[in-house]
Design an enzyme around this catalytic site. Structure first.
Site, PDB file in Angstrom:
ATOM      1  N   SER A  15       0.870  -1.177   0.000  1.00 49.38           N
ATOM      2  CA  SER A  15       0.000   0.000   0.000  1.00 49.38           C
ATOM      3  C   SER A  15       0.903   1.222   0.000  1.00 49.38           C
ATOM      4  O   SER A  15       1.809   1.321   0.838  1.00 49.38           O
ATOM      5  CB  SER A  15      -0.861   0.029   1.271  1.00 49.38           C
ATOM      6  OG  SER A  15      -1.348   1.347   1.487  1.00 49.38           O
ATOM      7  N   HIS A  40      -0.908  -1.310  -4.378  1.00 50.80           N
ATOM      8  CA  HIS A  40      -2.240  -1.189  -3.768  1.00 50.80           C
ATOM      9  C   HIS A  40      -2.478   0.286  -3.455  1.00 50.80           C
ATOM     10  O   HIS A  40      -1.773   0.890  -2.643  1.00 50.80           O
ATOM     11  CB  HIS A  40      -2.269  -2.025  -2.478  1.00 50.80           C
ATOM     12  CG  HIS A  40      -3.579  -2.034  -1.761  1.00 50.80           C
ATOM     13  ND1 HIS A  40      -4.556  -2.963  -2.004  1.00 50.80           N
ATOM     14  CD2 HIS A  40      -4.049  -1.217  -0.787  1.00 50.80           C
ATOM     15  CE1 HIS A  40      -5.589  -2.729  -1.194  1.00 50.80           C
ATOM     16  NE2 HIS A  40      -5.311  -1.680  -0.446  1.00 50.80           N
ATOM     17  N   ASP A  42      -4.773   2.919  -1.838  1.00 50.44           N
ATOM     18  CA  ASP A  42      -5.868   3.089  -0.868  1.00 50.44           C
ATOM     19  C   ASP A  42      -6.591   4.390  -1.161  1.00 50.44           C
ATOM     20  O   ASP A  42      -6.152   5.471  -0.762  1.00 50.44           O
ATOM     21  CB  ASP A  42      -5.301   3.083   0.549  1.00 50.44           C
ATOM     22  CG  ASP A  42      -5.078   1.665   1.038  1.00 50.44           C
ATOM     23  OD1 ASP A  42      -3.990   1.364   1.534  1.00 50.44           O
ATOM     24  OD2 ASP A  42      -6.004   0.839   0.891  1.00 50.44           O
ATOM     25  N   MET A  44      -9.476   6.950  -0.707  1.00 51.20           N
ATOM     26  CA  MET A  44     -10.416   7.326   0.353  1.00 51.20           C
ATOM     27  C   MET A  44     -11.078   8.661  -0.002  1.00 51.20           C
ATOM     28  O   MET A  44     -10.414   9.575  -0.495  1.00 51.20           O
ATOM     29  CB  MET A  44      -9.665   7.453   1.685  1.00 51.20           C
ATOM     30  CG  MET A  44      -8.967   6.159   2.090  1.00 51.20           C
ATOM     31  SD  MET A  44      -8.089   6.364   3.655  1.00 51.20           S
ATOM     32  CE  MET A  44      -7.154   4.829   3.701  1.00 51.20           C
ATOM     33  N   HIS A  73      -8.170   0.175  -4.106  1.00 50.26           N
ATOM     34  CA  HIS A  73      -9.054  -0.227  -2.995  1.00 50.26           C
ATOM     35  C   HIS A  73      -9.935   0.989  -2.725  1.00 50.26           C
ATOM     36  O   HIS A  73      -9.504   1.956  -2.102  1.00 50.26           O
ATOM     37  CB  HIS A  73      -8.181  -0.595  -1.792  1.00 50.26           C
ATOM     38  CG  HIS A  73      -8.951  -0.860  -0.530  1.00 50.26           C
ATOM     39  ND1 HIS A  73      -8.328  -0.966   0.686  1.00 50.26           N
ATOM     40  CD2 HIS A  73     -10.270  -1.053  -0.308  1.00 50.26           C
ATOM     41  CE1 HIS A  73      -9.237  -1.200   1.626  1.00 50.26           C
ATOM     42  NE2 HIS A  73     -10.435  -1.257   1.039  1.00 50.26           N
ATOM     43  N   MET A  75     -12.249   2.928  -0.927  1.00 53.61           N
ATOM     44  CA  MET A  75     -12.948   3.155   0.343  1.00 53.61           C
ATOM     45  C   MET A  75     -13.750   4.440   0.166  1.00 53.61           C
ATOM     46  O   MET A  75     -13.405   5.517   0.684  1.00 53.61           O
ATOM     47  CB  MET A  75     -11.931   3.265   1.491  1.00 53.61           C
ATOM     48  CG  MET A  75     -11.297   1.929   1.823  1.00 53.61           C
ATOM     49  SD  MET A  75      -9.837   2.041   2.836  1.00 53.61           S
ATOM     50  CE  MET A  75      -8.605   2.293   1.546  1.00 53.61           C
ATOM     51  N   MET A 144     -10.656  -7.233   5.329  1.00 50.49           N
ATOM     52  CA  MET A 144     -10.009  -6.167   6.090  1.00 50.49           C
ATOM     53  C   MET A 144      -9.639  -6.696   7.469  1.00 50.49           C
ATOM     54  O   MET A 144     -10.494  -7.238   8.192  1.00 50.49           O
ATOM     55  CB  MET A 144     -10.935  -4.957   6.229  1.00 50.49           C
ATOM     56  CG  MET A 144     -11.220  -4.222   4.922  1.00 50.49           C
ATOM     57  SD  MET A 144      -9.758  -3.613   4.087  1.00 50.49           S
ATOM     58  CE  MET A 144      -9.173  -2.388   5.263  1.00 50.49           C
ATOM     59  N   ASP A 182      -5.767  -7.039   4.294  1.00 49.48           N
ATOM     60  CA  ASP A 182      -5.303  -5.658   4.287  1.00 49.48           C
ATOM     61  C   ASP A 182      -5.470  -5.050   5.679  1.00 49.48           C
ATOM     62  O   ASP A 182      -6.578  -4.934   6.183  1.00 49.48           O
ATOM     63  CB  ASP A 182      -6.156  -4.872   3.272  1.00 49.48           C
ATOM     64  CG  ASP A 182      -5.758  -3.420   3.156  1.00 49.48           C
ATOM     65  OD1 ASP A 182      -6.393  -2.705   2.356  1.00 49.48           O
ATOM     66  OD2 ASP A 182      -4.818  -2.988   3.849  1.00 49.48           O
TER      67      ASP A 182
HETATM   68  C1  DX5 Z   1      -6.812   0.911   5.702  1.00 55.90           C
HETATM   69  C2  DX5 Z   1      -5.792   0.725   4.617  1.00 55.90           C
HETATM   70  C3  DX5 Z   1      -4.540   0.157   5.278  1.00 55.90           C
HETATM   71  C4  DX5 Z   1      -3.363   0.097   4.408  1.00 55.90           C
HETATM   72  C5  DX5 Z   1      -2.300  -0.820   4.997  1.00 55.90           C
HETATM   73  O1  DX5 Z   1      -7.873   1.640   5.213  1.00 55.90           O
HETATM   74  O2  DX5 Z   1      -6.326  -0.146   3.626  1.00 55.90           O
HETATM   75  O3  DX5 Z   1      -4.872  -1.120   5.740  1.00 55.90           O
HETATM   76  O4  DX5 Z   1      -3.724  -0.385   3.176  1.00 55.90           O
HETATM   77  O5  DX5 Z   1      -1.811  -0.203   6.082  1.00 55.90           O
HETATM   78  P1  DX5 Z   1      -0.844  -0.955   7.120  1.00 55.90           P
HETATM   79  O6  DX5 Z   1      -0.159  -2.079   6.377  1.00 55.90           O
HETATM   80  O7  DX5 Z   1       0.107   0.104   7.574  1.00 55.90           O
HETATM   81  O8  DX5 Z   1      -1.741  -1.452   8.193  1.00 55.90           O
HETATM   82 ZN    ZN Z   2      -6.270  -1.048   1.354  1.00 54.58          ZN
END
Ligand code: DX5
Ligand code: ZN
Length: 228
Positions: A15, A40, A42, A44, A73, A75, A144, A182
């Site tokens: 990520s 990956h 993320d 948001m 991903h 979100m 998750m 994740d």
């Molecule tokens: C949460 C993200 C995190 C990220 C990974 O919304 O999806 O999980 O990808 O973060 P770490 O590996 O630092 O937990």
């Molecule tokens: Zn993620």
């Protein structure tokens, strides 16, 4: 031999949430050189989760720099609205949250119509059964192991039961679907997730905070996934 075979099955998808955004392109190039299997993203929107991160234009600007597949991903509150933008940006795989899709089957179909593979993410409070009706539409299920919104959180070990439940649903179906996890994935936690049935691992902090560098961090994860 079995351990080596398992290691080759393991996919690591860093990520880039913890990356240095001032040099995001170089960071992705370094991750590719370090042996990452996918990037990956993320994504948001500040509504589905409080944080705001990568728009499609950022991903599109990085696309020509690396050959690794991009998985986004999402979100976000309305993933079906944003899907075409992330397809244009060069994402091969779009992961939507079951919790954000009242018409999940239709949304997955719309993603596939955009010539991307589709994945479904399940928050910790969402049961594995939520994906059972749509496994035929999915390339992966993302379990998750934290509540979404931030990197650097603690791995929720009780999710390993759900990882196994998802893997069992897939095993009893006629579909080839990856199980990805994740959140809080690191050398101390990846083994449990792998034993529970996961094959693809998103890791942010475990890679970016490793003082031995990205290549060593990814190697540690692959090793821990097959030996712990
Ligand atoms: C949460 C993200 C995190 C990220 C990974 O919304 O999806 O999980 O990808 O973060 P770490 O590996 O630092 O937990
Ligand atoms: Zn993620």
């Amino acid at each position: 031999m079995a351990a080596e075979a398992l290691a080759s099955d393991i996919l690591i998808a860093p990520s880039v949430l913890p990356a240095n955004f001032a040099r995001l392109g170089e960071e992705c190039v370094e991750l590719e050189r370090a042996g990452a299997d996918r990037i990956h993203w993320d994504v948001m929107d500040g509504r589905f989760v409080p944080n705001l991160t990568f728009g499609p234009d950022i991903i599109a600007s990085i696309r020509p720099l690396v050959s690794l597949p991009f998985e986004a991903h999402l979100m976000v509150q309305e993933p079906h609205e944003l899907a075409p933008r992330y397809a244009e940006a060069g994402c091969e795989l779009l992961i939507v949250h079951a919790e954000a899709c009242p018409h999940l089957h239709r949304t997955l179909g719309a993603i596939r119509d955009l010539d991307m593979d589709a994945g479904v993410a399940l928050n910790p409070g969402t049961p594995a059964s939520a994906v059972a009706p749509v496994l035929d539409m999915c390339r992966l299920v993302l379990v998750m192991t934290v509540n979404p919104g931030w990197g650097g959180q603690h791995y929720i070990r009780s999710m390993e039961t759900k990882i196994t439940e998802v893997q069992n649903l897939i095993s009893h179906s006629d579909h080839e679907v990856e199980v990805e996890v994740d959140g809080g994935v690191g050398p101390a936690t990846i083994g449990g997730a792998a034993q529970a049935g996961a094959k693809v691992f998103v890791a942010g902090s475990a890679i970016f905070s490793d003082t031995d560098g990205y290549k060593a961090a990814i190697h540690k994860l692959r090793t821990a996934a097959t030996t712990n």
